[in-house]
Structures are given as structure tokens and as C-alpha cells.
Design a protein around this motif. Sequence first.
Motif, PDB file in Angstrom:
ATOM      1  N   LEU A 279       0.810  -1.251   0.015  1.00 58.66           N
ATOM      2  CA  LEU A 279      -0.093  -0.067   0.092  1.00 58.66           C
ATOM      3  C   LEU A 279       0.858   1.144  -0.116  1.00 58.66           C
ATOM      4  O   LEU A 279       0.768   2.189  -0.708  1.00 58.66           O
ATOM      5  N   PHE A 280       1.998   1.125   0.735  1.00 60.07           N
ATOM      6  CA  PHE A 280       2.670   2.351   0.876  1.00 60.07           C
ATOM      7  C   PHE A 280       3.420   2.716  -0.556  1.00 60.07           C
ATOM      8  O   PHE A 280       3.496   3.797  -1.060  1.00 60.07           O
ATOM      9  N   ILE A 281       4.194   1.645  -0.866  1.00 60.31           N
ATOM     10  CA  ILE A 281       4.850   1.854  -2.212  1.00 60.31           C
ATOM     11  C   ILE A 281       3.770   2.038  -3.399  1.00 60.31           C
ATOM     12  O   ILE A 281       4.384   2.774  -4.303  1.00 60.31           O
ATOM     13  N   GLY A 282       2.542   1.317  -3.227  1.00 61.22           N
ATOM     14  CA  GLY A 282       1.832   1.459  -4.580  1.00 61.22           C
ATOM     15  C   GLY A 282       1.031   2.955  -4.380  1.00 61.22           C
ATOM     16  O   GLY A 282       1.190   3.516  -5.538  1.00 61.22           O
ATOM     17  N   THR A 283       1.040   3.536  -3.100  1.00 60.46           N
ATOM     18  CA  THR A 283       0.502   4.974  -3.115  1.00 60.46           C
ATOM     19  C   THR A 283       1.671   6.078  -3.740  1.00 60.46           C
ATOM     20  O   THR A 283       1.285   6.754  -4.508  1.00 60.46           O
ATOM     21  N   ILE A 284       2.867   5.750  -3.438  1.00 64.94           N
ATOM     22  CA  ILE A 284       3.962   6.558  -3.978  1.00 64.94           C
ATOM     23  C   ILE A 284       3.975   6.286  -5.697  1.00 64.94           C
ATOM     24  O   ILE A 284       4.050   7.175  -6.287  1.00 64.94           O
ATOM     25  N   GLY A 285       3.739   5.177  -5.965  1.00 69.14           N
ATOM     26  CA  GLY A 285       3.693   4.579  -7.304  1.00 69.14           C
ATOM     27  C   GLY A 285       2.461   5.277  -8.081  1.00 69.14           C
ATOM     28  O   GLY A 285       2.789   6.107  -9.293  1.00 69.14           O
ATOM     29  N   LEU A 286       1.501   5.502  -7.503  1.00 75.71           N
ATOM     30  CA  LEU A 286       0.334   6.225  -8.013  1.00 75.71           C
ATOM     31  C   LEU A 286       0.589   7.771  -8.260  1.00 75.71           C
ATOM     32  O   LEU A 286       0.221   8.415  -9.363  1.00 75.71           O
ATOM     33  N   PHE A 287       1.181   8.376  -7.367  1.00 78.13           N
ATOM     34  CA  PHE A 287       1.560   9.791  -7.361  1.00 78.13           C
ATOM     35  C   PHE A 287       2.416   9.986  -8.603  1.00 78.13           C
ATOM     36  O   PHE A 287       2.401  10.800  -9.407  1.00 78.13           O
ATOM     37  N   LEU A 288       3.423   9.188  -8.571  1.00 79.54           N
ATOM     38  CA  LEU A 288       4.549   9.348  -9.700  1.00 79.54           C
ATOM     39  C   LEU A 288       3.877   8.951 -11.156  1.00 79.54           C
ATOM     40  O   LEU A 288       4.239   9.543 -12.158  1.00 79.54           O
ATOM     41  N   SER A 289       3.053   7.916 -11.093  1.00 77.73           N
ATOM     42  CA  SER A 289       2.443   7.770 -12.377  1.00 77.73           C
ATOM     43  C   SER A 289       1.378   8.822 -12.800  1.00 77.73           C
ATOM     44  O   SER A 289       1.529   9.218 -14.216  1.00 77.73           O
ATOM     45  N   VAL A 290       0.809   9.458 -12.071  1.00 76.32           N
ATOM     46  CA  VAL A 290      -0.006  10.639 -12.187  1.00 76.32           C
ATOM     47  C   VAL A 290       1.028  11.740 -12.913  1.00 76.32           C
ATOM     48  O   VAL A 290       0.598  12.503 -13.960  1.00 76.32           O
TER      49      VAL A 290
ATOM     50  N   LEU B 259      -4.886  15.802 -16.186  1.00 76.73           N
ATOM     51  CA  LEU B 259      -5.351  15.494 -14.883  1.00 76.73           C
ATOM     52  C   LEU B 259      -6.715  14.680 -14.822  1.00 76.73           C
ATOM     53  O   LEU B 259      -6.578  13.761 -14.271  1.00 76.73           O
ATOM     54  N   PRO B 260      -7.790  14.904 -15.531  1.00 84.79           N
ATOM     55  CA  PRO B 260      -8.923  14.162 -15.428  1.00 84.79           C
ATOM     56  C   PRO B 260      -8.357  12.833 -16.266  1.00 84.79           C
ATOM     57  O   PRO B 260      -9.248  11.699 -15.578  1.00 84.79           O
ATOM     58  N   ARG B 261      -7.862  12.642 -17.354  1.00 83.80           N
ATOM     59  CA  ARG B 261      -7.482  11.439 -17.869  1.00 83.80           C
ATOM     60  C   ARG B 261      -6.734  10.592 -16.777  1.00 83.80           C
ATOM     61  O   ARG B 261      -7.066   9.364 -16.679  1.00 83.80           O
ATOM     62  N   ALA B 262      -5.957  11.109 -16.096  1.00 83.62           N
ATOM     63  CA  ALA B 262      -5.085  10.363 -14.930  1.00 83.62           C
ATOM     64  C   ALA B 262      -6.031  10.007 -13.803  1.00 83.62           C
ATOM     65  O   ALA B 262      -5.921   8.955 -13.643  1.00 83.62           O
TER      66      ALA B 262
ATOM     67  N   LEU C 236      -1.920  -0.325 -12.647  1.00 86.25           N
ATOM     68  CA  LEU C 236      -1.697  -0.834 -14.038  1.00 86.25           C
ATOM     69  C   LEU C 236      -2.372  -0.059 -15.245  1.00 86.25           C
ATOM     70  O   LEU C 236      -1.866  -0.055 -16.526  1.00 86.25           O
ATOM     71  N   LEU C 237      -3.556   0.325 -14.987  1.00 87.03           N
ATOM     72  CA  LEU C 237      -4.377   1.220 -16.039  1.00 87.03           C
ATOM     73  C   LEU C 237      -3.624   2.469 -16.432  1.00 87.03           C
ATOM     74  O   LEU C 237      -3.440   2.738 -17.666  1.00 87.03           O
ATOM     75  N   ILE C 238      -3.210   3.227 -15.327  1.00 87.78           N
ATOM     76  CA  ILE C 238      -2.449   4.432 -15.750  1.00 87.78           C
ATOM     77  C   ILE C 238      -1.176   4.203 -16.663  1.00 87.78           C
ATOM     78  O   ILE C 238      -0.945   4.966 -17.406  1.00 87.78           O
ATOM     79  N   ALA C 239      -0.634   3.129 -16.209  1.00 90.24           N
ATOM     80  CA  ALA C 239       0.728   2.658 -16.684  1.00 90.24           C
ATOM     81  C   ALA C 239       0.337   2.453 -18.164  1.00 90.24           C
ATOM     82  O   ALA C 239       1.050   2.599 -19.095  1.00 90.24           O
ATOM     83  N   ALA C 240      -0.662   1.398 -18.595  1.00 92.72           N
ATOM     84  CA  ALA C 240      -1.210   1.072 -19.723  1.00 92.72           C
ATOM     85  C   ALA C 240      -1.590   2.325 -20.592  1.00 92.72           C
ATOM     86  O   ALA C 240      -1.167   2.289 -21.819  1.00 92.72           O
ATOM     87  N   ASP C 241      -2.138   3.448 -20.169  1.00 92.88           N
ATOM     88  CA  ASP C 241      -2.498   4.712 -20.901  1.00 92.88           C
ATOM     89  C   ASP C 241      -1.294   5.310 -21.336  1.00 92.88           C
ATOM     90  O   ASP C 241      -1.302   5.669 -22.288  1.00 92.88           O
ATOM     91  N   ILE C 242      -0.213   5.312 -20.390  1.00 93.80           N
ATOM     92  CA  ILE C 242       0.953   6.138 -20.663  1.00 93.80           C
ATOM     93  C   ILE C 242       1.665   5.327 -21.731  1.00 93.80           C
ATOM     94  O   ILE C 242       2.072   5.818 -22.785  1.00 93.80           O
ATOM     95  N   VAL C 243       1.802   3.967 -21.794  1.00 93.47           N
ATOM     96  CA  VAL C 243       2.295   3.065 -22.847  1.00 93.47           C
ATOM     97  C   VAL C 243       1.682   3.205 -24.135  1.00 93.47           C
ATOM     98  O   VAL C 243       2.224   3.396 -25.100  1.00 93.47           O
TER      99      VAL C 243
END
Length: 347
Positions: free
Chosen positions: A27-38, A76-79, A306-313
Amino acid sequence: MDSTIHTKPASESLHKSKNRWIALIVLFIGTIGLFLSVVISIRFGAADLSYRDVLGAFFAFEEDNQAHVIVRELRLPRAVAAILVGSALAVSGAIMQGMTRNPLASPSIMGVTAGSSFLIAIALAFLPGISYFGLSIFSFIGSGLGAGLVFGISSLSRGGMTPVKLALAGSAITSLLTSLSTAIGIKFNIAKDISYFFAGGVSAVQPTQVHFLLPFVISGLLLAVLLSRSITVLNLGEEAAKSLGQNTNVVKFLGAVTVLLLTGAAVSIAGVIGFVGLIVPHITRFLVGTDYRWIIPCSAVLGGILLIAADIVGRMVNAPFETPVGAITAVVGVPFFLYLARKEGRV
């Protein structure tokens, strides 16, 4: 004899404690990952923006600055939509797998997303002026229709339901509803609108849609968390759950409502995005164990990533053109599904 009796509970307690710490780390690392992904999602796209533009849009917004407007109104809305949709689909899949004890269960495979898209096609064809709220209602009803058809057909089959029979029924119903939706699109000249839902993606998401989606997804996720302990018990088996005093019918009903709420909301804004609800719960169980009190929140975080990473890819694969998110998730999901079907299923 005594030491044997006390060793097993001590071992189980140690295992649960270990899983709890792993879940907290995820949860901790994932939350940081979400922020960086955004941040990455906002930074990269067709229009070249700098990190200064991104920070300026948040802390020193200027209405006449095109870069700031792009960040606030488009990226931002997309992310945020990608995170909400990914979380909704991942948690829906986790609940379906927990309630049915079927490792192949997910919204896209069990006909839920296809049913939602089918009723959206009907709404667009016969109610051309329908509001976004009305479209979402049709999406929710369609989710229930798709799931009802799949489980109904599977339960009537000889020998009862098995994981592969559910998957086969889901594939058949998905193909049928998809074909009907395509036919409706051609007949009523709305093929372009329907193709958006079948491609799956968040590229055209508007801020108003995110505001509409947010309460449905938050409500669904909260309901999923409240049901998490009951789903853990139900995952032991229906007889075991009843012997522990659980009203399994109530749990199944509330679980179904949660799945339809989350999936219906996700499809209404992003269309058909497959395999997120299949892949993420399996990865989460591998990391944190079988306690749904941890599986559900961790699935929500990992599904969003996963989904925001797929959107970036999808934006980078064939830049400046965009590859639909559904195609990116399918590239990963199809081999994963075939592996699970071979490993777990029997016809």
C-alpha cells in the motif's frame, strides 16, 4: 503432543503478521507509485509540457496559459479517470473471484462489461439525446444482464458450474452481445460512438465525467472494504461460511451490487477494458495472501497503477497516435488468462 498443538497456531499467527506487513508495504509503495504515475501521465503526451508547466498548473494557475489549461482540463482528469477505472475493475475482479472461488472470474470474462456496452448501444440508438447520467444507468443495468446470462447458462449446464464452463459461457455471451452491439451501431449509424466503448480508453474523459464517476467508485470501494471480511469467510466455501454463522445470500447479494456498481461506472466512462480484473487480484493474492481485508485495498492501488501505466504506454507505442488502453491490457491479459485456464480449469 503439547508442542504440536501450540506450534500450528503460532505458525499461522506469524504468517498472518508477515502478510500484514507485506500488505502495508504494498500500500505504501503503491501509493507512491500512483503519485509518480500521475505526474508522468500529465507530463507526457502529444503536447510537450515541462515539469515546471505541471507544477505551475497546480500552484500558480493562469487561465491564458495553454499549458496550464491542458494540464487542468485534459491530462489531470484523464489520469484520475485511469486510476478510478483501474481500481474499480481490479476490486470487481477480486470480489468475483472471492465469492465464486473461481480463479478465472473477472468483469470482462464473465460478460459484465459486454452487457454494459450492449445496453449503452441500445441507449445511444433509441435515446439519442440521453444524458451522461442516463447512459450510466443503462450501463449498470447492462452489467447485471451480462452477469445474469453467464451465471444462468453455466448453472444449467450438465455437471454444474466449473471455472472453464463459466469462462466459456462468458466468452460466448461476450461475443453475442458484442456482435449485437456492432449490428445496432451499423443499423442506427452510431458505429463511431460504439467503437469508442469497445476500444476502451480514457483519452476523451472530461472533468464533468470524473466528477460524476467519483461518488460511484468511492461508494463501491467502501462497500467492498466493508464486505472484505465476509468475502474472506465465503472464500473458505459456502458450507464453511454457513457453519460460521454467515448469511451467505446477503453477502452474495451485496457483493453483486458492489461489482455492478463499480463495473457499470467504469464502463460508462472508459468502455470495455479487459483483464484488469483478472490479473490484479492474482498478483495481489500472491503478494499479501488470502485475506480480503488486504486484497481489496491493495487491488485498488495496483489496479490504478496498471491502468494508468497502460494509458502511458498506449501514448508512447505509436506516438503521436494513441493505442487504445484495452489493446495494451489485452496483450498482457490474454496469455495470463490462457495460463490460468490451463492450470486451474477442467471442463
